[in-house]
Enzyme design. Structure first.
Site, PDB file in Angstrom:
ATOM      1  N   SER A   1       0.770  -1.210  -0.005  1.00  0.00           N
ATOM      2  CA  SER A   1       0.008  -0.107   0.097  1.00  0.00           C
ATOM      3  C   SER A   1       0.741   1.216  -0.087  1.00  0.00           C
ATOM      4  O   SER A   1       0.515   2.355  -0.392  1.00  0.00           O
ATOM      5  CB  SER A   1      -1.144  -0.104   1.122  1.00  0.00           C
ATOM      6  OG  SER A   1      -0.461   0.209   2.528  1.00  0.00           O
TER       7      SER A   1
ATOM      8  N   HIS B   1       8.664   3.278   8.910  1.00  0.00           N
ATOM      9  CA  HIS B   1       8.529   2.668  10.134  1.00  0.00           C
ATOM     10  C   HIS B   1       7.233   2.880  10.687  1.00  0.00           C
ATOM     11  O   HIS B   1       6.994   3.999  10.775  1.00  0.00           O
ATOM     12  CB  HIS B   1       9.857   2.578  10.752  1.00  0.00           C
ATOM     13  CG  HIS B   1       9.649   1.719  12.093  1.00  0.00           C
ATOM     14  ND1 HIS B   1       9.969   0.262  12.254  1.00  0.00           N
ATOM     15  CD2 HIS B   1       9.200   2.062  13.402  1.00  0.00           C
ATOM     16  CE1 HIS B   1       9.602  -0.230  13.365  1.00  0.00           C
ATOM     17  NE2 HIS B   1       9.357   0.604  14.203  1.00  0.00           N
TER      18      HIS B   1
ATOM     19  N   ILE C   1      15.945  -7.855   7.525  1.00  0.00           N
ATOM     20  CA  ILE C   1      17.215  -7.152   8.213  1.00  0.00           C
ATOM     21  C   ILE C   1      18.486  -7.221   6.885  1.00  0.00           C
ATOM     22  O   ILE C   1      18.641  -8.143   6.440  1.00  0.00           O
ATOM     23  CB  ILE C   1      17.680  -7.536   9.282  1.00  0.00           C
ATOM     24  CG1 ILE C   1      16.378  -7.227  10.474  1.00  0.00           C
ATOM     25  CG2 ILE C   1      18.857  -6.796   9.918  1.00  0.00           C
ATOM     26  CD1 ILE C   1      16.924  -7.756  11.823  1.00  0.00           C
TER      27      ILE C   1
ATOM     28  N   LEU D   1      19.172  -0.935  13.449  1.00  0.00           N
ATOM     29  CA  LEU D   1      17.837  -1.279  12.861  1.00  0.00           C
ATOM     30  C   LEU D   1      16.973  -0.124  13.598  1.00  0.00           C
ATOM     31  O   LEU D   1      16.956   0.134  14.810  1.00  0.00           O
ATOM     32  CB  LEU D   1      17.452  -2.691  13.680  1.00  0.00           C
ATOM     33  CG  LEU D   1      15.954  -3.116  13.157  1.00  0.00           C
ATOM     34  CD1 LEU D   1      15.713  -3.310  11.624  1.00  0.00           C
ATOM     35  CD2 LEU D   1      15.374  -4.050  13.890  1.00  0.00           C
TER      36      LEU D   1
ATOM     37  N   THR E   1      20.433   3.147   8.493  1.00  0.00           N
ATOM     38  CA  THR E   1      21.864   2.789   9.061  1.00  0.00           C
ATOM     39  C   THR E   1      21.887   1.443   9.597  1.00  0.00           C
ATOM     40  O   THR E   1      20.862   1.100   9.722  1.00  0.00           O
ATOM     41  CB  THR E   1      22.349   4.107  10.116  1.00  0.00           C
ATOM     42  OG1 THR E   1      21.312   3.742  11.308  1.00  0.00           O
ATOM     43  CG2 THR E   1      22.230   5.380   9.775  1.00  0.00           C
TER      44      THR E   1
END
Ligand code: GAR
Length: 210
Positions: free
Chosen positions: A14, A104, A87, A139, A136
């Protein structure tokens, strides 16, 4: 000069849809899952898609290298993680330093990682939101480009809260990309993102859907 964005997704797409609706120059969409619904969306826009799957690679290094090769053949100015749920290695992140951004679903640095909406509800937090940041190696901790805050309402459940945050995501991700492509984002030596020619509150939005 034509600018070029490569978008990485893992699922629904989305946020990819919001990027496309904003008319931004996506030249390729890459996923780690062949069943990512967003790939169908990209194909519908005649955008090249590909899948780089972990299971086809012996280790993380060779997976990352394959992903890099796949991305770099499109010569992107910007790589966008739009719901990409893997990750990435430090070497990968360094390779795209300053041109890799992520969306995020929380107000970072609060709630990095997974299950942000559930944790927010469990903690009784009253203001939640989303963040677009440069990636970076740590995480969910890179320099913050833009955030939107949304209220947590008393009768929210995880799904309702997630949809409210998602609406805000769809606003801030295209905006962050536009700023990047317009050359308006500068990272200070302290790791703070400054927006050139900004109004006072442009990098912080208060968002509500009522
Ligand atoms: C979005 O909520 C995005 O913020 C989140 O995954 C969802 C993808 O939705 N990303 C992360 O949690 C990354 N840590 P979408 O596929 O519909 O854009």
């Amino acid at each position: 000069m034509n600018q070029r964005i490569v978008v990485l997704i893992s699922g629904r797409g989305s946020n990819l849809a919001a990027i496309l609706a904003a008319g931004l120059p996506v030249v390729a969409v890459i996923s780690n899952r062949e069943d990512a619904i967003g790939l169908t969306l990209a194909r519908g826009h005649n955008i090249p898609t590909s899948v780089v799957h972990q299971r086809d690679h012996a280790d993380r290094q060779s997976f990352d290298l394959a992903l890099r090769n796949e991305i770099d053949q499109h010569q992107p100015d910007l790589v966008v993680l739009a719901g990409y749920m893997r990750i990435l290695s430090d070497a990968f992140v360094h390779h795209y330093s300053g041109r890799l951004i992520n969306i995020h679903p929380s107000l970072l640095p609060a709630y990095p990682g997974l299950d942000t909406h559930r944790k927010v509800l469990e903690d009784g937090v009253r203001i939640h939101g989303c963040t677009v940041h440069f990636v970076t190696p740590t995480l969910d901790h890179g320099p913050i480009i833009i955030q939107a805050a949304v209220p947590v309402l008393s009768d929210d459940n995880e799904d309702i809260l997630a949809s409210r945050v998602l609406l805000a995501e769809h606003h801030i991700l295209p905006e962050a990309i536009r700023w990047f492509l317009d050359g308006r984002l500068k990272i200070t030596p302290q790791g703070i993102v400054n927006l050139a020619q900004a109004g006072r509150s442009e990098q912080g939005k208060l968002f509500h859907d009522d």
